[in-house]
Design a protein around this motif. Structure first.
Motif, short mmCIF file in Angstrom:
data_model
loop_
_atom_site.label_atom_id
_atom_site.label_comp_id
_atom_site.label_asym_id
_atom_site.label_seq_id
_atom_site.Cartn_x
_atom_site.Cartn_y
_atom_site.Cartn_z
N ARG A 52 0.78 -1.16 0.04
CA ARG A 52 0.07 0.13 0.05
C ARG A 52 1.02 1.54 -0.01
NH1 ARG A 52 -5.18 0.84 1.34
NH2 ARG A 52 -5.22 -1.43 2.29
N LEU A 53 0.83 2.03 -1.10
CA LEU A 53 1.68 3.13 -1.08
C LEU A 53 0.91 4.19 -2.02
CD1 LEU A 53 4.29 4.53 -0.43
CD2 LEU A 53 5.33 3.52 -2.30
N ASP A 54 0.46 5.35 -1.55
CA ASP A 54 0.16 6.67 -2.03
C ASP A 54 1.43 7.43 -2.13
OD1 ASP A 54 -0.86 9.00 -2.95
OD2 ASP A 54 -2.54 8.86 -1.92
N VAL A 55 2.34 7.79 -3.17
CA VAL A 55 3.29 8.40 -3.22
C VAL A 55 3.05 10.06 -3.19
CG1 VAL A 55 4.39 6.90 -4.90
CG2 VAL A 55 3.33 9.14 -5.61
N THR A 56 1.88 10.34 -2.85
CA THR A 56 1.61 11.90 -2.49
C THR A 56 1.48 11.93 -1.09
OG1 THR A 56 -0.72 11.75 -2.50
CG2 THR A 56 0.37 12.19 -4.62
N GLN A 57 1.74 10.73 -0.13
CA GLN A 57 1.55 10.93 1.13
C GLN A 57 2.82 10.52 1.69
OE1 GLN A 57 -1.51 11.91 2.70
NE2 GLN A 57 -1.84 12.16 0.44
N PRO A 58 3.54 11.63 2.53
CA PRO A 58 4.91 11.40 2.83
C PRO A 58 4.95 10.28 3.89
CG PRO A 58 4.47 13.59 2.83
CD PRO A 58 3.10 13.24 2.56
N ALA A 63 7.30 5.18 5.64
CA ALA A 63 6.77 3.88 6.13
C ALA A 63 7.33 2.72 5.19
CB ALA A 63 5.52 3.64 6.51
N ALA A 64 7.09 2.97 4.26
CA ALA A 64 7.62 1.86 3.07
C ALA A 64 9.18 1.62 3.09
CB ALA A 64 7.35 2.27 1.62
N ALA A 65 9.84 2.97 3.24
CA ALA A 65 11.47 3.02 3.26
C ALA A 65 11.92 2.22 4.71
CB ALA A 65 11.96 4.56 3.26
N ARG A 66 11.03 2.29 5.82
CA ARG A 66 11.52 1.67 6.92
C ARG A 66 11.37 0.27 6.97
NH1 ARG A 66 8.70 6.19 9.37
NH2 ARG A 66 6.73 5.06 9.66
N GLU A 67 10.09 -0.34 6.22
CA GLU A 67 9.84 -1.64 5.99
C GLU A 67 10.63 -2.32 4.92
OE1 GLU A 67 6.05 -4.41 5.70
OE2 GLU A 67 5.78 -2.26 5.52
N PHE A 68 11.04 -1.67 3.95
CA PHE A 68 11.80 -2.35 2.83
C PHE A 68 13.13 -1.87 2.61
CE2 PHE A 68 6.89 -1.72 1.45
CZ PHE A 68 6.78 -3.08 1.96
N GLY A 69 14.02 -2.32 3.65
CA GLY A 69 15.27 -1.79 3.74
C GLY A 69 16.25 -2.61 2.60
N ASP A 70 15.41 -3.73 2.01
CA ASP A 70 16.53 -4.46 1.23
C ASP A 70 16.40 -4.18 -0.63
OD1 ASP A 70 13.85 -5.21 0.80
OD2 ASP A 70 14.18 -7.40 0.75
N VAL A 71 15.76 -2.73 -0.74
CA VAL A 71 15.35 -2.29 -2.03
C VAL A 71 16.79 -1.78 -2.60
CG1 VAL A 71 14.27 -0.48 -3.37
CG2 VAL A 71 13.00 -1.70 -1.85
N ASN A 72 17.04 -2.33 -3.84
CA ASN A 72 18.26 -1.64 -4.81
C ASN A 72 17.89 -1.21 -5.99
OD1 ASN A 72 17.98 -3.98 -5.82
ND2 ASN A 72 20.29 -4.51 -5.82
N LEU A 73 16.73 -1.12 -6.33
CA LEU A 73 15.97 -0.56 -7.62
C LEU A 73 14.67 0.00 -7.22
CD1 LEU A 73 16.15 -0.29 -10.69
CD2 LEU A 73 15.22 -2.51 -10.84
N LEU A 74 14.53 1.42 -7.62
CA LEU A 74 13.52 2.15 -7.50
C LEU A 74 12.88 2.49 -8.60
CD1 LEU A 74 11.38 3.70 -5.68
CD2 LEU A 74 12.95 5.59 -5.39
N ALA A 110 12.56 9.10 -3.91
CA ALA A 110 14.03 9.24 -4.08
C ALA A 110 14.69 9.60 -2.71
CB ALA A 110 14.47 10.02 -5.19
N ARG A 111 14.28 10.55 -2.01
CA ARG A 111 14.72 11.11 -0.68
C ARG A 111 14.65 10.11 0.37
NH1 ARG A 111 15.23 16.60 0.50
NH2 ARG A 111 14.46 16.16 2.70
N ALA A 112 13.73 9.27 0.53
CA ALA A 112 13.35 8.12 1.41
C ALA A 112 14.25 6.94 1.07
CB ALA A 112 11.98 7.85 1.61
N PHE A 113 14.48 6.74 -0.25
CA PHE A 113 15.08 5.47 -0.28
C PHE A 113 16.74 5.80 -0.90
CE2 PHE A 113 11.03 3.87 -0.66
CZ PHE A 113 11.02 2.40 -0.25
N ALA A 114 17.10 6.81 -0.92
CA ALA A 114 18.39 7.19 -1.33
C ALA A 114 19.54 6.53 -0.44
CB ALA A 114 18.83 8.64 -1.61
N PRO A 115 19.34 6.79 1.00
CA PRO A 115 20.18 6.12 1.86
C PRO A 115 20.18 4.64 1.84
CG PRO A 115 18.67 7.73 2.81
CD PRO A 115 18.32 7.38 1.56
N ILE A 116 18.99 3.98 1.49
CA ILE A 116 18.92 2.54 1.52
C ILE A 116 19.56 2.05 0.19
CG2 ILE A 116 17.30 0.78 0.92
CD1 ILE A 116 15.00 2.36 2.58
#
Length: 235
Positions: A52-58, A63-74, A110-116
């Motif tokens: 569940r992700l509405d990209v307009t809702q920070p 929350a997605a970035a906290r949960e999916f810390g194994d992502v390497n392709l966005l 991008a801001r949320a997942f860049a550190p990941i």
């Protein structure tokens, strides 16, 4: 960037180009594919993990970035088009809505997942743009503005993320055979073909993909005299 064994998050993944991305990633050997949509129940593709992700809702993005810390392709695919001009009665509301999804959405993710991505070796971001990043139609000038801003966002992110080894790939394409333009009578690219080109370009380390003849022609004529963006659009 290698597709095999990658862990991808695709926004707007329940249909159209997003669905095509999830299928191709699985076929290419991705270890895991998070398929994000406002309503995860609308994600029907076997083998993916609905999100569940509405990209307009920070708060949802964070929350997605906290949960999916194994992502390497966005893959920033989520997008909307209202089909309005700037001066129509609903033009201001449409412009705001399109910018929230088409520009601020990819910026937030991008801001949320860049550190990941950095922790996971760099990885890559794909931003789905449009030939309308470069030219404007009177019936969708607000959409064009949002995609032009997203093009600039992509170029800026590429510079800012280069140091951590994150690739940023911009996709430009004209009409595709999806629900978004189902009422448009014009030649349309097939989503599966577009995705194939993107994944090949990603593995080749390219920063931009022009996925059809229209996008290639428009890009070539940006520096013409006069520039193609200054001419009345051809119906």
């Amino acid at each position: 960037m290698k597709i095999k064994d990658s862990v991808a998050l695709v926004t707007g993944a329940n249909r159209g180009l997003g669905l095509a991305f999830t299928k191709a990633l699985l076929a290419g050997g991705a270890r895991k594919v998070y398929a994000a949509a406002r309503d995860p129940a609308s994600v029907k593709q076997p083998g993916v993990q609905p999100v569940r992700l509405d990209v307009t809702q920070p708060e949802q993005v964070e929350a997605a970035a906290r949960e999916f810390g194994d992502v390497n392709l966005l893959i920033n695919n989520a997008g909307i088009i209202r089909g309005t001009g700037f001066l129509t009665p609903d033009g201001l509301d449409a412009t705001r809505a399109e910018f929230e999804t088409n520009f601020f959405g990819p910026l937030l993710t991008a801001r949320a997942f860049a550190p990941i991505l950095s922790r996971n070796g760099g990885g890559a971001i794909v931003n789905v743009l449009s030939v309308l990043s470069w030219v404007s139609l009177s019936t969708s000038s607000s959409y064009s503005a949002s995609k032009a801003a997203a093009w600039s966002l992509s170029n800026g992110l590429r510079n800012e993320l280069r140091g951590q080894g994150t690739e940023v790939l911009s996709l430009h394409v004209g009409f595709m055979d999806t629900d978004m333009v189902r009422n448009v009578a014009a030649p349309k690219a097939q989503p599966d073909d577009v995705v194939k080109q993107v994944l090949v370009a990603l593995e080749d380390g390219k920063s931009e993909i022009l996925a059809d003849d229209v996008s290639r022609r428009i890009k070539q004529n940006l520096s013409a005299e006069p520039g193609i963006y200054l001419l009345p659009p051809v119906a």
